[in-house]
Design an enzyme around this catalytic site. Structure first.
Site, PDB file in Angstrom:
ATOM      1  N   HIS A 179      37.187  -7.510 -21.286  1.00  0.00           N
ATOM      2  CA  HIS A 179      37.177  -8.469 -20.173  1.00  0.00           C
ATOM      3  C   HIS A 179      36.114  -8.098 -19.138  1.00  0.00           C
ATOM      4  CE1 HIS A 179      39.013 -11.188 -17.118  1.00  0.00           C
ATOM      5  NE2 HIS A 179      38.589 -10.254 -16.286  1.00  0.00           N
ATOM      6  N   GLU A 180      36.107  -6.851 -18.710  1.00  0.00           N
ATOM      7  CA  GLU A 180      35.186  -6.455 -17.650  1.00  0.00           C
ATOM      8  C   GLU A 180      33.730  -6.504 -18.101  1.00  0.00           C
ATOM      9  OE1 GLU A 180      36.198  -6.305 -14.667  1.00  0.00           O
ATOM     10  OE2 GLU A 180      38.325  -6.367 -15.203  1.00  0.00           O
ATOM     11  N   HIS A 183      32.297  -9.732 -17.277  1.00  0.00           N
ATOM     12  CA  HIS A 183      31.800  -9.820 -15.903  1.00  0.00           C
ATOM     13  C   HIS A 183      30.434  -9.157 -15.775  1.00  0.00           C
ATOM     14  CE1 HIS A 183      35.331 -11.646 -14.339  1.00  0.00           C
ATOM     15  NE2 HIS A 183      36.117 -10.576 -14.394  1.00  0.00           N
ATOM     16  N   HIS A 202      35.910 -15.972 -14.342  1.00  0.00           N
ATOM     17  CA  HIS A 202      37.207 -16.140 -14.976  1.00  0.00           C
ATOM     18  C   HIS A 202      37.377 -17.526 -15.596  1.00  0.00           C
ATOM     19  CE1 HIS A 202      39.083 -12.666 -12.492  1.00  0.00           C
ATOM     20  NE2 HIS A 202      38.558 -12.245 -13.620  1.00  0.00           N
TER      21      HIS A 202
END
Length: 371
Positions: free
Chosen positions: A280-281, A284, A290
């Site tokens: 997930h990170e 980013h 998101h």
């Protein structure tokens, strides 16, 4: 991370090189987590329970902390002294949050809403400078363009790594002294993204010169986004080209986890799959915000004891809009267009039955207190 703070934070990080490393807690599997780390806090639960069912017009001790929570993730703009009044600002924030997370937009702190709030999640905000491309920033269902709108989003200004830089290096904070087993988890997480883009990721021994710097920290670690202990904000990452990737060293990080079906009931309160958070990170770090798609990697929350590491179509379409496709990638080719290009976020936390949801409140009320 909060984009308006980007330049200042990057400058601070460059000077300080982050001075609060943590000796992170790693466990080979869920059952290996000591029982002492899994016991719920009855006092915290009792304090949070009275917020269930709160609605407009009420004044209840603890609502100010809820407002701080919503402010932290971008749902409340003002940052003054928050009161315990359930006012129009809080009602609007709750409705927006409910819309973003596919909940009934009641504007009430009902069971499903609080159950979702207390899930551990990514520390990056859902709304940055009032802009979002999660559900609250999209056309309502039934509009003529709804079927063409994607759920993935980008940071404001759509930052990305330069087109000339396709091999990104990453390094681990030396003070963390991570084992090869733990480092391999991150290697697999980076591979998820390189499989669908032209980007490659190579580990380097030089932390200072690496494009992406990975570190575990505890509490205030000099970037303006302090961690809050177990089961609150799990991690956060900066948009390109900063490359800072921070994880909360006080979480109970599980290596090679599998979803919980049996075993210790209270393990659902504490176990966090490291690879799921890492994938997930990294999204980013590449420029993705998101998503409201619940099975996507870029969905902001991840139930403890669960594992989500496979990129969904929404993740793939979003990152390929920024970087193009890996020539060897043979997956989905459908192109979707986000409703706003200059949207959200960056930072970071991560369903459950009714009973499980209530138990989640225990650990995360402490998080709200610290806001």
């Amino acid at each position: 991370m909060r984009i308006p703070l980007f330049i200042a934070i990057l400058f601070v990080l460059t000077l300080s090189s982050i001075r609060s490393p943590a000796s992170a807690h790693f466990f080979p599997n869920i059952s290996s987590i000591p029982p002492s780390l899994l016991k719920p806090n009855a006092t915290a639960w009792a304090a949070f329970q009275k917020l269930l069912g709160c609605h407009s017009g009420q004044k209840v001790d603890g609502l100010a902390k809820i407002k701080k929570y919503f402010h932290y993730f971008g749902y409340v703009n003002s940052s003054g002294n928050f009161t315990d009044d359930f006012d129009d600002i809080l009602e609007y924030a709750i409705k927006t949050y409910q819309q973003n997370f596919n909940l009934n937009t009641t504007g009430v702190l009902d069971g499903p809403t609080i159950q979702h709030i207390i899930k551990p999640r990514c520390g990056n905000a859902d709304i940055v400078n009032g802009a979002t491309t999660m559900n609250s920033g999209k056309p309502p269902a039934g509009t003529p363009t709804m079927h063409t709108v994607a759920h993935y989003s980008f940071f404001p200004g759509r930052p990305r790594w330069p087109a000339s830089k396709t091999d990104l290096t990453y390094a681990f904070l030396p003070a963390n002294s991570l084992t090869d087993t733990i480092k391999s988890v991150f290697s697999r997480a980076f591979d998820r993204w390189s499989e669908v883009t032209p980007l490659t990721f190579t580990e380097t021994a030089s932390f200072q010169s690496a494009d992406i710097k990975v570190g575990f920290f505890a509490g205030d670690h000099n970037d303006g986004e302090p961690f809050d202990g177990p089961m609150g904000t799990l991690a956060h990452a900066f948009s390109p080209p900063a490359g800072h990737f921070h994880l909360d060293g006080e979480e109970n990080w599980v290596i090679d986890s599998v979803p919980i079906d049996d075993g210790n009931f209270f393990s659902t309160l504490s176990a966090v799959d490291l690879e799921s958070v890492a994938v997930h990170e990294i999204g980013h770090l590449l420029g993705l915000g998101h998503s409201s798609v619940e099975d996507s990697i870029m969905y902001p929350t991840l139930g403890a004891g669960t594992r989500r590491v496979e990129l969904a179509n929404d993740d793939i379409q979003g990152v390929q809009e920024l970087y193009g496709s890996n020539p060897n990638f043979t997956g989905p080719s459908t192109t979707l267009t986000p409703s706003q290009e200059n949207d959200t976020n960056g930072t970071p936390k991560f369903g459950l039955s009714w009973v499980h949801g209530f138990l989640w409140l225990v650990g995360l009320f402490v998080t709200l207190v610290q806001f």
